[in-house]
Design an enzyme around this catalytic site. Sequence first.
Site, PDB file in Angstrom:
ATOM      1  N   GLN A 464      -5.046   0.826   0.997  1.00 12.50           N
ATOM      2  CA  GLN A 464      -3.967   0.532   0.044  1.00 12.50           C
ATOM      3  C   GLN A 464      -4.320  -0.709  -0.758  1.00 12.50           C
ATOM      4  O   GLN A 464      -4.410  -1.811  -0.197  1.00 12.50           O
ATOM      5  CB  GLN A 464      -2.653   0.326   0.795  1.00 12.50           C
ATOM      6  N   SER A 467      -1.628  -5.587  -2.548  1.00  6.30           N
ATOM      7  CA  SER A 467      -1.507  -7.047  -2.569  1.00  6.30           C
ATOM      8  C   SER A 467      -2.650  -7.707  -3.334  1.00  6.30           C
ATOM      9  O   SER A 467      -3.782  -7.221  -3.352  1.00  6.30           O
ATOM     10  CB  SER A 467      -1.487  -7.596  -1.139  1.00  6.30           C
ATOM     11  N   SER A 499      -6.660  -3.556   4.557  1.00 12.58           N
ATOM     12  CA  SER A 499      -7.249  -3.045   5.789  1.00 12.58           C
ATOM     13  C   SER A 499      -7.944  -1.717   5.512  1.00 12.58           C
ATOM     14  O   SER A 499      -7.559  -0.975   4.598  1.00 12.58           O
ATOM     15  CB  SER A 499      -6.181  -2.867   6.868  1.00 12.58           C
ATOM     16  N   GLU A 588      13.413  12.042   6.298  1.00 16.61           N
ATOM     17  CA  GLU A 588      12.727  10.961   6.979  1.00 16.61           C
ATOM     18  C   GLU A 588      12.237  11.372   8.357  1.00 16.61           C
ATOM     19  O   GLU A 588      12.801  12.234   9.012  1.00 16.61           O
ATOM     20  CB  GLU A 588      13.675   9.753   7.126  1.00 16.61           C
TER      21      GLU A 588
END
Length: 719
Positions: A464, A467, A499, A588
């Site tokens: 991902q 950030s 990560s 969900e």
Amino acid sequence: MPIGITDEHQALSESLRDWAKGLGGIELARVAEGAASADFDDVWRGVRDYGVAGIAAPEPNGGGGTLLDAAVALEACAHELLPGPLLGSAVAAYHAGAAGLDDMIDAVIAGGCGIALDPVLELGDRLAGSVPVAYDGGGAAHLLLGARGADGEERWFLLAAEQVEVRPQVGPDLTRRVAEVRVDIDAGEAVEVPGLLGEAVRRTALTLAAAEASGIAQWCLTTAVEYAKVREQFGAPIGSFQAIKHLCAQMLETAEAVAATAWDAAASAETVLSDPGDTSQWDFAAEVAGVTALDGAVRAAQDCIQVLGGIGFTFEHDAHLYLRRAVALRSLLGGGDAHAVALAGHAVAGIRRSVRVDLDGKDEEVRPRVREAVAAVAALPEASRRDALVDAAYLAPHWPAPYGLGAGPVEQLVIDEELAAAGVARPDIKIAGWAVPTILKHGTDTQRARFVEPSLRGQITWCQLFSEPGAGSDLASLATRAERVEGGWRLTGQKVWTSLAADADWAICLARTTALEDAKRQGAKQHGITYFLVDMGSEGIDVRPLRELTGDALFNEVFLDGVFVPDELVVGDVDGGWRLARTTLANERVAMASTNLGGSVERAVALAEGRGEADLARIGHAVALSSVCALLGVRSTLKALAGRGPGAESSVAKLLTVRNRQDASELVVDLLGPLALTDDPQVREDLHQSQLTRCLSIAGGTTQVLRNVAAERLLGLPR
């Protein structure tokens, strides 16, 4: 969220709150200030007529409910600070009902009952002695008191107030009256409650006191938040100040934790019905409530007064009355440390709370089919099971077909239960668990065909790229830019804390297709962000490991230097990526609660042998907090089963889980003492965990930012 989760319990709670509020009990308590014999008779007639005290008594006596029903009722009444001997009467009615004393149940409900928690009377030919504190004993028509015979045998009795000398006393709680009771009667004149022991009285009292604590905590939270929204200082509502936001968010954490433990303590009483000789589950749950709820109510009341400021410190405001009730409950049943020591003892003995979700027969239609499919998977070699789970759509059953089943909460739980029973573990799909739902909901058919199934089968791994050095918790301030070129985009910028970047095949990446300053001029910096799928083998990507304080390099810096991304790898609309970054599927994921307390907490329990009370109390607190985190998950699941969306408990669970893991890993190192300096492999792992968990309050948004979000989005405090 109150204790009750079902529609019936929520309706009962709302009805009782409205009814209790109309009785004007708080004003009656104020009028009775200083009077040992308070006149709460009118209130008690209403309690009797409404059947509140005897909800958990047998049906012929006007009850027929469970102890959880009683807890819901006491929570609602405590929210309105109903005066009178409700707690003692509810405890006595419950035990009189269990003993089959039908006539005494009616008498207890009619006139109220005080209780003592310890068997201090002496029993011989006469029943005699002095009980220093009978809770709810002042003005009650009956008393539930314990005694010991010459052989040490414990026995309990229901006595009429006329049989004994009752000296009502004014304690800190103006809404209740305790009493000193002196007894000297012929033993044959006392009505015995057969089979009752003090540990049972204390357990029931603790369970219902936790319910009252929940009502107190909720009132304090609501009162503080409402005041913070309107009270202005320095030209702004005080609720816009971060310090107040954090204090209110912490009150929310407390209130949710108190409600969860009070609910579980009352619900666990049902386990005794199936096996009356085994109270271990109820004992464990009650001690978790003892650690969490009583101190929590006191803390919530104190924090409420802090938010209220000067007006909260006045006798005129009701806040101090709630603090008084909370202090009285804790004084009666003991503070958190004593319960934590007992809880540590249960954990060391191997007891773990096993919360079963009652599917109420809704699983009968799907379970045979699921069991058959799981059995087929379990029969395969370990290496073949992942593909079989994907083929059966059981790896992510909540995802839509054809990759999942679009399974609702019941079917998901059945699949989880059957997989666990068969010893089949789902592989962790890691970042794909965030990337793929976005592709499923917002991607093209081509993107879904290309990425979803290979991700499930482990053929594609993801990272991902969100950030950045200047955009962590404030992700909308990201600066990585995407420039339009023929056939696609070129991405330039720096990402950090990524990560799996060194091993990932693909990345989900947010980049600016509209400059930050232009987006601000258009009204929001979230505008102008686009969601890209980036091939990590592309030219222009430089992955550099970041060595963390543990010495490991789990995270990476990723530099993008004109990385080309074709148009077909844009997910959703250009400039619309912020909404996608927040995507969760409408259906969900729900999950079963684990009986495991978590690695560090289990390790702390393993280190408990030979420890003193101070260390045992710390271990017990860790066990309680771990249990709270699990209970919040269970309550979220039960809400889903009831057809309601996620509430505050999911946000609170993240905050408390971070605290739980950090505190527990630090506790383990403390318990090791000088051994923490050695190079024993287990000790090295313990130390590694304590260092590693420091990232948890930073990753995914710092704890402080999450508290701001909780205060604004869940409590409605102003920005």
